[in-house]
Structures are given as structure tokens and as C-alpha cells.
Design an enzyme around this catalytic site. Structure first.
Site, short mmCIF file in Angstrom:
data_model
loop_
_atom_site.label_atom_id
_atom_site.label_comp_id
_atom_site.label_asym_id
_atom_site.label_seq_id
_atom_site.Cartn_x
_atom_site.Cartn_y
_atom_site.Cartn_z
N GLU A 1 -26.44 -13.71 -24.69
CA GLU A 1 -25.32 -14.39 -24.01
C GLU A 1 -25.33 -14.17 -22.51
OE1 GLU A 1 -22.21 -14.18 -26.64
OE2 GLU A 1 -23.06 -15.78 -27.87
N GLU B 1 -33.38 1.32 -41.13
CA GLU B 1 -32.30 2.05 -40.51
C GLU B 1 -32.36 3.58 -40.58
OE1 GLU B 1 -28.29 2.69 -42.74
OE2 GLU B 1 -28.73 0.43 -42.23
#
Length: 273
Positions: A80, A111
Site C-alpha cells: 500500500e 516458518e
């Protein structure tokens, strides 16, 4: 995972017996505690923002690394920045364990690899002017710990956003931000309060950095990219308000100045002497 407040038992029992109204009201009650938890971390955020700005003023970039919900939040925040502030797409970069495919489909074991994050960062030719911010609700994600440890060894500035105090991730970062939100409404579901806290912190981090870098004038996004009708209309209104001109004049100034609000306002001021 004892000792992690994010893994603590919910304050609510028998969720499956609650009415929809009870569920929504109780979730909302828990959510209302998040901004207070974030406010307690403002001194830590202040230090991180200052350090990031200093590096970016030297040409550095900001990287977010994380897994699961945390990784996705970093990608959202990074994606953004270009349309909002007119910066290049390689200035703020979000990286998620498991690669871009993990944005839509969970790659849960990704992860657990402590070496992969640095490999992912190396693909961007990361250097000492850059900053890496690890995002991990638990504060124990091996992917994030390994990435921060190696980045720090290489002279890269490191920060983090976690939701437990005294975590391994925080110890690996020079500028830790610890937002302790407590147990989740659904026990262990850190996409809820912890995710909200991380989103708020990321908003505060990137917005403050961009303002300090001069990407906002007054309270306006003068460098935003006019990529749709709504943003074009917002730009016209911004120019009208700033220069006290009509819509046609504002549109003309934007058209003749590369659809840049900043340049349109500067040109309008020159015309008005």
C-alpha cells in the site's frame, strides 16, 4: 509454548454455546483492549521509526519478514505504500515464509526454517543501508529469528513487532516493539487481537516514516498515484482546497503536471505569484 500470553486460555468459555450476538459483542470487547496495548508500545515504535528514517534517508529500504498472518500483514502494508505515497515498489518490501504462494494458502512448516529468511532477503541484494522488521505474534518464529540474527550480523538495522514480552524475536532485534494483547477470544488464534495489534503498529510505522520522508504535505497525500476514479477525484479536491480554485482549473493543473498533486499545487502557486 508455556509462558506465551498469546497462547493463554481465552477469558471466555463455551463459545460454541453463545448466540451470534454474544459472540460478536464479546469479540468486540476483546478488540477494544488492543489500542491500549499498542499505546504502551509507542516509545518503542518511536525509536524504530527514527532509526528507519535515518537509514532510508541514506537510500535504504524497509523489509518486513514474517510467516502466516504476520507475513501477510507485512505484505499488505508494503503493497500500500506505492499508491499512497508515490514511492517505488522496491522501497518497502514484504516477504512471507513459503513465498508468494503462502499469501493465499498456508504453508505452515515454512516458518520453521531459520535459514530461509536470509536467503529470501539476499535475493534483493540487501545491504547495510536497509532495515529488516520481523513480524511474529508469538515472538518465537524460527524463520524470523534466523533472518534477524543474520541481518544483524551483516550490519543491517533490525526491528520487530511481537505480541509477547521477552521473546527470542525481540532479543534478536535492535529495536523491538512488544505489544502484549493477552489471550485471544479463540484460544491461540493470533489472527485476531495479535493480528489487529500488528496491523495498527505497521500503519503507525510506515505512515510515520513516509511523513518524515516528506511524502505528506500538511495532512494530504500529495504524492499518491492516481490509479482510479476515486483517487483522481480526491486529487482534484485536494488541489481545489489548497489553491482555492474551481474543479476545471484543478483538473487542468493535474493534467499538465503529470497527474501529480504536489506538482499541480506548486505550479498553481507560481501562476498566482
Amino acid at each position: 509454548m508455556s509462558g506465551l500470553t498469546t497462547e493463554g486460555a481465552s477469558h471466555y468459555e463455551n463459545l460454541d454455546r453463545m448466540s451470534v450476538g454474544e459472540l460478536l459483542n464479546n469479540i468486540n470487547k476483546e478488540d477494544q483492549t488492543v489500542p491500549l496495548a499498542v499505546s504502551k508500545a509507542i516509545p518503542q515504535l518511536t525509536a524504530l521509526v527514527g532509526a528507519v528514517v535515518e537509514r532510508m534517508e541514506r537510500g535504504g529500504r524497509l523489509f518486513y519478514i514474517g510467516a502466516g498472518t504476520s507475513g501477510r500483514l507485512g505484505i499488505v502494508d508494503a503493497s500500500e505504500c506505492p499508491p499512497t505515497y508515490g514511492v517505488s515498489f522496491d522501497l518497502v518490501i514484504g516477504i512471507i515464509a513459503g513465498g508468494d504462494g503462502a499469501i493465499r494458502r498456508a504453508v505452515e512448516n515454512a516458518e520453521d526454517d531459520p535459514d530461509q529468511a536470509w536467503k529470501d532477503l539476499e535475493a534483493y541484494h540487501i545491504n547495510e543501508n536497509d532495515t529488516v522488521v520481523g513480524i511474529a505474534a508469538s515472538g518465537r518464529t524460527p524463520y524470523v529469528i534466523g533472518g534477524l540474527d543474520e541481518a544483524r550480523r551483516r550490519g543491517v538495522l533490525t526491528g520487530c513487532i511481537v505480541c509477547n514480552s521477552g521473546s527470542p524475536v525481540a532479543k534478536s532485534a535492535e529495536f523491538p516493539v512488544e505489544i502484549v494483547v493477552g489471550p485471544e477470544f479463540v484460544t491461540g488464534s493470533t489472527r485476531m487481537k495479535a493480528g489487529t495489534a500488528q496491523k495498527l503498529a505497521l500503519n503507525m510505522l510506515s505512515t510515520s516514516v513516509m511523513i518524515r520522508l516528506g511524502k505528506v504535505k500538511g495532512n494530504k497525500m500529495v504524492d499518491m498515484q492516481l490509479t482510479n476514479y476515486k483517487l483522481v477525484q480526491r486529487a482534484v479536491t485536494m488541489v481545489m482546497d489548497e489553491l482555492k480554485v474551481d474543479a476545471d482549473t484543478a483538473k487542468n493543473l493535474l493534467d499538465t503536471n503529470g497527474s501529480s498533486v504536489r506538482k499541480a499545487i506548486e505550479a498553481g502557486r507560481k501562476l498566482n505569484g
